[in-house]
Every structure is written in structure tokens, then in C-alpha cells.
Design an enzyme around this catalytic site. Sequence first.
Site, PDB file in Angstrom:
ATOM      1  N   GLU A  33       0.851  -1.198  -0.060  1.00 45.26           N
ATOM      2  CA  GLU A  33      -0.004  -0.012  -0.103  1.00 45.26           C
ATOM      3  C   GLU A  33       0.843   1.428  -0.054  1.00 45.26           C
ATOM      4  OE1 GLU A  33      -2.913   0.180  -1.160  1.00 45.26           O
ATOM      5  OE2 GLU A  33      -3.755  -1.421   0.496  1.00 45.26           O
TER       6      GLU A  33
ATOM      7  N   THR B   4       2.815   2.230  -2.278  1.00 44.87           N
ATOM      8  CA  THR B   4       4.228   2.181  -2.744  1.00 44.87           C
ATOM      9  C   THR B   4       4.267   2.170  -4.163  1.00 44.87           C
ATOM     10  OG1 THR B   4       3.374  -0.284  -3.030  1.00 44.87           O
ATOM     11  CG2 THR B   4       4.994   0.232  -1.263  1.00 44.87           C
TER      12      THR B   4
ATOM     13  N   SER C 142     -11.577   0.814  -5.879  1.00 44.38           N
ATOM     14  CA  SER C 142     -11.266   1.173  -7.224  1.00 44.38           C
ATOM     15  C   SER C 142     -12.472   1.431  -8.353  1.00 44.38           C
ATOM     16  CB  SER C 142     -10.412   0.609  -7.815  1.00 44.38           C
ATOM     17  OG  SER C 142      -8.889   0.795  -7.125  1.00 44.38           O
TER      18      SER C 142
ATOM     19  N   ASP D 224      -4.227   0.424  -9.321  1.00 42.38           N
ATOM     20  CA  ASP D 224      -5.827   0.275  -9.491  1.00 42.38           C
ATOM     21  C   ASP D 224      -6.001  -0.048 -11.139  1.00 42.38           C
ATOM     22  OD1 ASP D 224      -5.594   1.385  -7.007  1.00 42.38           O
ATOM     23  OD2 ASP D 224      -6.840   3.343  -7.316  1.00 42.38           O
TER      24      ASP D 224
ATOM     25  N   TYR E 139      -3.508  12.374   0.579  1.00 41.27           N
ATOM     26  CA  TYR E 139      -2.802  11.470  -0.389  1.00 41.27           C
ATOM     27  C   TYR E 139      -1.782  12.242  -1.062  1.00 41.27           C
ATOM     28  CZ  TYR E 139      -2.446   8.174  -4.029  1.00 41.27           C
ATOM     29  OH  TYR E 139      -1.838   7.080  -4.895  1.00 41.27           O
TER      30      TYR E 139
HETATM   31  C1  GLA Z   1      -5.260   4.706  -4.188  1.00 40.39           C
HETATM   32  C2  GLA Z   1      -4.484   4.978  -5.513  1.00 40.39           C
HETATM   33  C3  GLA Z   1      -3.333   4.042  -5.901  1.00 40.39           C
HETATM   34  C4  GLA Z   1      -2.498   3.655  -4.625  1.00 40.39           C
HETATM   35  C5  GLA Z   1      -3.394   3.281  -3.302  1.00 40.39           C
HETATM   36  C6  GLA Z   1      -2.575   3.279  -2.108  1.00 40.39           C
HETATM   37  O1  GLA Z   1      -5.874   3.464  -4.355  1.00 40.39           O
HETATM   38  O2  GLA Z   1      -5.244   5.164  -6.561  1.00 40.39           O
HETATM   39  O3  GLA Z   1      -2.682   4.412  -6.943  1.00 40.39           O
HETATM   40  O4  GLA Z   1      -1.523   4.723  -4.409  1.00 40.39           O
HETATM   41  O5  GLA Z   1      -4.359   4.509  -3.131  1.00 40.39           O
HETATM   42  O6  GLA Z   1      -1.677   2.208  -2.257  1.00 40.39           O
END
Ligand code: GLA
Length: 333
Positions: free
Chosen positions: A18, A20, A107, A149, A197
Site C-alpha cells: 500500500e 508503494t 477502485s 488500480d 494522499y
Molecule cells: C489509491 C491510489 C493507488 C494507490 C493506493 C494506495 O488507491 O489510486 O494508486 O496509491 O491508493 O496504495
Amino acid sequence: MSETRRVHAPGRVNLIGEHTDYTGGLVFPMAIDRGTTFTYTATADSIELTSGDVAGRVNIGVPFTGSAANVNPEWGTYVAAMAAELGVTTGLRGHLVSNIPAGAGLSSSAALECAVGLALGFDGTPLELAQAAQRAEHAATGVPTGIMDQLSIAAGVAGHATLIDCHSLEVTPHLIPDDIDIVVKFIVHRRLVGSAYADRVAECARAEADIGPLRLASPDDIVRVTDPIAQRRARHVVAENLRVIQFATELAAGNYVAAGQIMVDGHASLRDDFDTSTDEMDAAVSALNALPGVFGTRMTGGGFGGCIVAICEPGSVADGWVVKPSAGAHHIA
Ligand code: GLA
């Protein structure tokens, strides 16, 4: 009259790895048997869409040259961004249904982007679809998300999770054993827009300015990150990349107790070093971990809410979704 066609794009659950992806690290997501199905016919000059789940009607002209972020209803921003990204000059009329809740960390937006992309005639590789969808996501939301995702959804393989190297973009399917359940439990809605984020992305970049790419760093390098917050973020990322490899190895060997412990450690790292958990998510993770038969639980996805995921003996968790590893986005014959 043009033919009616259908596309399906799965949601995804990330098992480990996560926060990463945006430093080119490792992730271990799995496309799931929940997703978005889209029935449509090709038309000449507009995209008209309704949804069985959310109100409103998307109606945009093609080629789409406006600002995707301003399209209403909100879910139309992803549709417009994908149309703009692909530069399509013909449209469609369609209806979509989805059983992935929005804002759950599964997602739903990436599934929508990939489904719309295929319906609009995209015919490149899964990686190219994922890259177009990632650019559309950025245009729609302004959040600098990674590739996980979209790539896990575009390149999903039935029966498998996918170990993705987010630097080389290599996708390696890993069989999911059928003597465990993977359970997803929806705890609370979250939004990445306006969340921390983007701060995490910047903090990781700060750490990289001190020690170079986190994907190449070892735990011993972390002390050289000068800013204490960036140092904690780096500690999470470096350990999490190692956890992905260890998790894949333990899962393949049938060592579910060890695999579960890696998930528990991953959650603690998100909570203590990455600061993307909340009290509510921590409590939900602890409650599931306390159930007999549960090997390990963690928060999944971007954080600040959303879903938790557990691996467990079959039938151990009554009030969650047992999700199955599923194929990536595709047309339904
Ligand atoms: C969201 C983002 C992904 C990823 C995750 C955390 O889902 O869209 O790209 O960074 O968070 O792992």
C-alpha cells in the site's frame, strides 16, 4: 442500427503493498468478482450514459475538448476524461450497473475508466489501457495517484492476484489458493480528493531527495532521511516493498499464519508510520483479527476510510464479502 455490446471491468482489492506504487514499488492487488458492467450501442457524436446506481445522466459531445473536472454528474468526470484521453471522435449511448461502492477503496473509478475505454473502442494492451485510465483519473480528480488500480483492473487474471512492479510495470500473476477465503468488509466512505494522499506523495518525494529511489533503498538507508515525517513515510514504503515479496512467498507455500501476520504488520505500518488509518479503521481491523480462523486483516486502498481485507479459513467471517480473484476488464461476448 448498431449492435448492442457489453463490457465488464472488475473492482480490485489490494492484499499488500500500500502506498508503494507512486514510488515505483511493489503491489499485490487482485481483480475481484464485483465490478461495473456497461451495456451500450455506438452512436455518432455524443456520449450519453445513465447509471443504475447513481442519479443523473452524462451527456457530452465528442470529440470532448472541455474540462473533464467540470462535467456533471460527478461520475461523468471520469467518462469525459477517458474520452478526452483517447481522443475519440465517435460516441455511444449506454447504461451501467455496478456493485462496487464508490469511495470504498475498491477502485470504482478505475473500473469505470477501463470499462468506458473499452466501450469507446480502445484496442491497445492492458498496460496501455491502464496508463490512459491513470491519466484520465489525474485529469478528473487532480489527485496524483499511482498505476496500481488501473493496471490491476486492466490486467487481472482469473484465479490470481497480480504482483506488479510499478517501476518496470511488469505484472506477474500469482495463484490464489482455494483453501482460504479473502474477505472484504466495507467500513466507511472516504474521498481521496482533498485527503492527505497528495501530501504522502510529496513526503515520499522529500525522502527520495535525501536517499534516492525508495524502491532501491534498504531499511539501513532510512536514518539518512532528514525530515522526521518523511523518514517515517520512507520506513513504511521500504518495509512494505519487502512485505509484498514475503507475502507472495508465504501464500504460495501455504503458510497462511505467516501471510496473515504480514498483513497485520502492514496495517500497523500504515497506522504508525504512514498515518493513513483512522481509529474506526483500526478498531475494525482489530475486531476481525480477533475472530477464530482469521489469519490477518489490514486496511486496503488509499486509506482514511474505505474497506478492510482479511485472509481466513473458509467461512470464518460472516459479515463481509468473500471475493474471488477475477479476470481483468473485457468485452462480454
Ligand atoms: C489509491 C491510489 C493507488 C494507490 C493506493 C494506495 O488507491 O489510486 O494508486 O496509491 O491508493 O496504495
